[in-house]
Scaffold this active site. Structure first.
Site, PDB file in Angstrom:
ATOM      1  N   GLY A 181       7.403  -4.421   2.514  1.00  0.00           N
ATOM      2  CA  GLY A 181       8.390  -3.361   2.343  1.00  0.00           C
ATOM      3  C   GLY A 181       8.741  -3.119   0.893  1.00  0.00           C
ATOM      4  N   TYR A 197      21.425  -0.235  15.577  1.00  0.00           N
ATOM      5  CA  TYR A 197      20.900  -0.832  14.341  1.00  0.00           C
ATOM      6  C   TYR A 197      22.005  -1.564  13.601  1.00  0.00           C
ATOM      7  CZ  TYR A 197      19.767  -0.956   9.362  1.00  0.00           C
ATOM      8  OH  TYR A 197      19.609  -1.349   8.045  1.00  0.00           O
ATOM      9  N   LEU A 253      11.613  -3.547  -0.945  1.00  0.00           N
ATOM     10  CA  LEU A 253      12.280  -4.622  -1.663  1.00  0.00           C
ATOM     11  C   LEU A 253      11.382  -5.852  -1.742  1.00  0.00           C
ATOM     12  CD1 LEU A 253      14.715  -5.917  -3.036  1.00  0.00           C
ATOM     13  CD2 LEU A 253      15.634  -6.450  -0.758  1.00  0.00           C
ATOM     14  N   LYS A 266      22.358  -5.641  12.664  1.00  0.00           N
ATOM     15  CA  LYS A 266      22.486  -6.175  11.306  1.00  0.00           C
ATOM     16  C   LYS A 266      23.770  -6.991  11.156  1.00  0.00           C
ATOM     17  CE  LYS A 266      20.121  -5.608   8.266  1.00  0.00           C
ATOM     18  NZ  LYS A 266      18.962  -6.420   7.795  1.00  0.00           N
ATOM     19  N   ALA A 316      13.032  -6.686   8.247  1.00  0.00           N
ATOM     20  CA  ALA A 316      14.083  -5.950   8.961  1.00  0.00           C
ATOM     21  C   ALA A 316      13.468  -4.870   9.837  1.00  0.00           C
ATOM     22  CB  ALA A 316      15.062  -5.312   7.980  1.00  0.00           C
TER      23      ALA A 316
END
Length: 279
Positions: free
Chosen positions: A10, A121, A12, A125, A56
């Site tokens: 991803g 979502y 990051l 989280k 994630a």
């Protein structure tokens, strides 16, 4: 620092993998956080000092129709990473989001504010960060907002400014929400801050975002301007552009623990320069 980066495909994760010399970078295809035994084996094999969990499940609207998948990665997977790290005495940096708040405050949210997730979502989280800190109290949970940049995002169609610029160049009309406020945060800046905070030994919950807030429409105009693209952006309300998931109107984060990163517009300028160079 011997680092293991999970979710390295991803935006990051790819920046963290480049930033930390010798980091072991594992993509979702190589190791899923839903694989508890695989995580334990990876820590045994690579023996890192710290794990950066960038894995994630991010499709906010799709989570409304498949909440179990969001929970499996964002909650159960986060717990798996925390349990594996705690059992070996390994540091953990886990990432969460401004979406854990309901967006009703008239100021930026700080670490001591109560969460109030609005959708599947967001709930996954919020549950993930709670479970991480309960299982591994020495972990660091970083909440951030509106990430952009990183090679990993380009491989999947690009982050928000990439998509905006591409759509403008293709002559597509752009209508972007103005009443959802966020801190656009450049992933290279967040990666550098993450390494510094991990090295400092900080634990617990912290908000790390770019300085300043704006609407998504302003973010879009900045991306176009810095890319040298002259194309109109229509500002619309959330009601005029609804999604399946409710989103916080105020997604701005502040911090009681750290200073913000550089202003968000500076990150956009670097993103645009690197995009021109193909970096």
């Amino acid at each position: 620092m011997k680092a293991l980066v999970l979710g390295a495909g991803g935006q990051l994760g790819s920046d963290l993998a480049r930033l930390v010399p010798g980091a072991v970078a594992l993509t979702r295809e190589q190791l899923s956080v839903t694989d508890a035994a695989g995580l334990r084996a990876a820590l045994e094999r690579h023996r890192p000092d710290v794990v950066f969990n960038c894995a994630a499940y991010n499709p906010v609207d799709r989570a409304e129709t498949e909440p179990e998948q969001a929970l499996s990665v964002n909650s159960e997977g986060a717990f798996n990473a925390a349990a594996a790290c705690r059992s070996r005495g390994v540091g953990l940096v886990h990432y969460s989001t401004t979406f854990v708040f309901d967006g009703r405050l008239d100021r930026p949210y700080v670490e001591s504010d109560s969460v109030g997730p609005l959708g599947a979502y967001a709930r996954s989280k919020a549950d993930g960060e709670r479970r991480v800190l309960a299982e591994h109290p020495a972990a660091l949970v970083i909440r951030t907002a509106a990430l952009f940049g990183g090679d990993g995002s380009r491989a999947k169609g690009g982050s928000f400014p990439d998509r905006i610029v591409r759509a403008a160049r293709e002559g597509k009309p752009l209508a972007v929400v103005a009443d959802q406020k966020i801190n656009p945060t450049f992933t290279r800046d967040l990666a550098e801050a993450s390494v510094e905070l991990a090295a400092s030994g900080m634990t617990g919950l912290v908000h790390v975002v770019a300085e300043g807030c704006c609407g998504w429409d302003e973010f879009a105009r900045a991306a176009l301007s810095e890319s040298g693209v002259d194309w109109p952006v229509e500002s619309v309300s959330t009601k005029a552009s609804p999604g399946l998931a409710l989103r916080p109107l105020n997604g701005c984060l502040g911090s009681e623990r750290v200073q913000p990163l550089r202003p968000w517009i500076d990150g956009v300028r670097e993103w645009a320069a690197r995009s021109r160079q193909g970096a």
